[in-house]
Scaffold this motif. Structure first.
Motif, PDB file in Angstrom:
ATOM      1  N   GLN A 160       0.722  -1.242   0.016  1.00  0.00           N
ATOM      2  CA  GLN A 160      -0.099  -0.271   0.041  1.00  0.00           C
ATOM      3  C   GLN A 160       0.771   1.191   0.164  1.00  0.00           C
ATOM      4  OE1 GLN A 160      -3.495   0.239  -0.362  1.00  0.00           O
ATOM      5  NE2 GLN A 160      -3.159  -1.734  -0.951  1.00  0.00           N
ATOM      6  N   ASP A 161       2.054   1.210   0.532  1.00  0.00           N
ATOM      7  CA  ASP A 161       2.882   2.583   0.561  1.00  0.00           C
ATOM      8  C   ASP A 161       3.928   2.602  -0.529  1.00  0.00           C
ATOM      9  OD1 ASP A 161       1.788   3.533   2.825  1.00  0.00           O
ATOM     10  OD2 ASP A 161       3.036   2.123   4.064  1.00  0.00           O
ATOM     11  N   MET A 165      10.750  -1.360   0.316  1.00  0.00           N
ATOM     12  CA  MET A 165      12.220  -0.498   0.234  1.00  0.00           C
ATOM     13  C   MET A 165      13.245  -1.206   0.917  1.00  0.00           C
ATOM     14  SD  MET A 165      11.454   1.964  -1.627  1.00  0.00           S
ATOM     15  CE  MET A 165      13.223   2.876  -1.606  1.00  0.00           C
ATOM     16  N   ASP A 166      13.013  -1.781   2.069  1.00  0.00           N
ATOM     17  CA  ASP A 166      14.069  -2.528   2.678  1.00  0.00           C
ATOM     18  C   ASP A 166      14.739  -3.522   1.647  1.00  0.00           C
ATOM     19  OD1 ASP A 166      13.255  -1.352   5.090  1.00  0.00           O
ATOM     20  OD2 ASP A 166      12.102  -3.236   5.725  1.00  0.00           O
ATOM     21  N   THR A 199       8.358   6.514   1.195  1.00  0.00           N
ATOM     22  CA  THR A 199       8.770   5.677   0.294  1.00  0.00           C
ATOM     23  C   THR A 199       9.519   6.535  -0.929  1.00  0.00           C
ATOM     24  OG1 THR A 199       7.094   3.987   0.649  1.00  0.00           O
ATOM     25  CG2 THR A 199       8.291   4.209  -1.785  1.00  0.00           C
ATOM     26  N   VAL A 200       9.023   7.510  -1.060  1.00  0.00           N
ATOM     27  CA  VAL A 200       9.573   8.497  -2.259  1.00  0.00           C
ATOM     28  C   VAL A 200      11.039   8.954  -1.661  1.00  0.00           C
ATOM     29  CG1 VAL A 200       9.527  10.559  -3.496  1.00  0.00           C
ATOM     30  CG2 VAL A 200       7.407   9.468  -3.183  1.00  0.00           C
ATOM     31  N   ALA A 204      14.915   8.458  -2.866  1.00  0.00           N
ATOM     32  CA  ALA A 204      15.906   9.578  -3.057  1.00  0.00           C
ATOM     33  C   ALA A 204      17.243   9.339  -2.492  1.00  0.00           C
ATOM     34  CB  ALA A 204      15.112  10.846  -2.836  1.00  0.00           C
ATOM     35  N   ARG A 205      17.154   8.716  -1.230  1.00  0.00           N
ATOM     36  CA  ARG A 205      18.258   8.551  -0.687  1.00  0.00           C
ATOM     37  C   ARG A 205      19.158   7.081  -0.913  1.00  0.00           C
ATOM     38  NH1 ARG A 205      14.855  10.032   4.050  1.00  0.00           N
ATOM     39  NH2 ARG A 205      14.409   7.904   4.487  1.00  0.00           N
TER      40      ARG A 205
END
Length: 429
Positions: A160-161, A165-166, A199-200, A204-205
């Motif tokens: 949902q997000d 990302m992990d 998440t965005v 970027a990082r």
């Protein structure tokens, strides 16, 4: 309502036989209903018909004096660059306007990176088996680009997000052959989810092991909200700059579902440094874009406010169709424990998950009854949905009556395939 899995074999057999009888009637009719691709309807296209006559015979000059009939203007006339820049909340120097297809811009960038490297670095094709991360379910044509260039695709779960990302952070930091990731950050195709702000920012990082890693940020549905209020996501370009990754994002969007799909405009946005480099390449590649078409868009829409007002007209048309999808599925399948689906706030698709092992059967049944769907598995790399669950529903093009009929047939097909699956499991115990 009793769920199919809770029913006894005699109960489920009775339901199965009734569904089979109903579906046999659908098979007999000669119909051609299509929910395969997310294309605008005739009603949406007609919103722009005045664009065909909005230029007069003596109206061919851009704001900077460019004669739009002639060569030049390699990256777009100033007015259209400003409109795209305002949509993406960046500067015109960070925008390159192309033809009607953002897909072509993405393909072109991958092709150049494969053959000549990123900014004249080592060509990807000389580095080994390069890889892309592919949030899934996702956009099938992203995967087709990778397949064309023999780029290995790695599916990444999406929630949902946004994507996990992990896993993404871990993988890109460890493997220098991972060169990119496909992202549809707003109203993802097909799930319709919107990436969370966090998440965005995590994108970027990123700290990729490959210095030629790129974010392919396909913001195709940036202005395709169904509601009255536009959903905003953080701007990836300045965020990447703040994080020390100024050249990492390549942002794409288009007017393919805003004006005329076959003769719209698309743009790529990135750091000014990236855009300056790409402009030099374009001098070799083209004598310039269709500036008359760019001017036509400017005269018709005028500015970003005109674009947004126009998109509200699209939303009125599409909102009823998406409501029809959700209402039909809820009425026909709700409470049966055999399906889940999204009810997005924008974009062009509904993502539908059948019972495991049933998606291909549902699509085949619908085909027998004259309802065309995107092939099961198309939303995964290599066309391989490991659970055979996901089906992409594209409700935008059919007229409401045809859409309603297609959804009714689809619902019966889902119930029939589910009854078959559960019955087989119960009988084999």
């Amino acid at each position: 309502m009793k769920q199919y899995a809770e029913m006894s074999i005699p109960e489920l057999t009775g339901i199965h036989d009734e569904l089979l009888k109903e579906f046999s009637q659908y098979r007999k009719a000669d119909r051609k209903l299509n929910m395969t691709r997310g294309v605008p309807s005739d009603e949406q296209l007609s919103l722009c018909n005045e664009m065909l006559t909005c230029l007069s015979a003596d109206d061919f000059t851009a704001a900077d004096g460019t004669d739009c009939r002639n060569y030049g203007g390699i990256d777009g006339i100033p007015e259209i660059k400003k409109i795209f820049a305002d949509i993406l909340d960046i500067t015109p120097d960070e925008v390159i306007v192309g033809g009607n297809s953002s897909l072509a811009l993405m393909f072109d960038n991958v092709a150049v990176n494969m053959s000549h490297g990123v900014r004249d670095g080592v060509p990807w094709q000389l580095q080994g088996k390069v890889k892309f991360l592919c949030p899934s379910p996702g956009y099938d044509r992203h995967f087709t680009i990778c397949k064309y260039f023999h780029i290995e695709m790695i599916p990444i779960a999406i929630g949902q997000d946004g994507p996990d990302m992990d896993i993404i952070e871990s993988m890109v930091a460890a493997d220098p052959l991972i060169k990119g990731i496909w992202c549809v950050p707003k109203f993802s195709n097909p799930t319709g989810i919107v990436y969370s702000d966090e998440t965005v920012r995590r994108f970027a990082r990123l700290k990729p092991a490959a210095d030629d890693f790129r974010l392919y940020w396909d913001n195709a549905y940036a202005i395709h909200d169904l509601g009255e209020t536009q959903i905003k996501i953080p701007n990836i370009i300045p965020l990447c700059e703040e994080s020390g990754n100024p050249n990492m994002p390549l942002v794409f969007t288009s007017f393919s579902k805003v004006s005329f799909a076959g003769s719209a405009l698309a743009c790529m946005a990135s750091s000014k440094s990236n855009c300056d480099y790409i402009r030099q390449r374009l001098i070799t590649q083209t004598i310039g874009p269709d500036k008359i078409n760019q001017l036509r868009h400017v005269r018709f829409f005028k500015d970003v406010a005109g674009i947004m007002a126009h998109m509200k007209k699209h939303a009125v048309i599409l909102r009823d169709k998406f409501n029809l999808v959700n209402d039909t599925l809820q009425r026909e399948l709700g409470g049966l424990g055999i399906a889940e689906w999204t009810n997005p706030a924008g974009g062009y698709f509904v993502s539908f998950d059948a019972l495991e092992g049933c998606a291909k059967r549902v699509v085949a049944l619908c085909s027998e009854a004259g309802v065309a769907l995107t092939p099961a598995g198309a939303t995964y790399p290599y066309g391989n949905d490991p659970q055979d669950r996901n089906i992409r529903i594209a409700p935008t093009c059919p007229p409401p009556a045809e859409l309603g009929e297609a959804l009714q047939i689809f619902s019966v097909a889902v119930k029939l395939a589910s009854a078959e699956k559960i019955l087989a499991g119960k009988q084999n115990r």
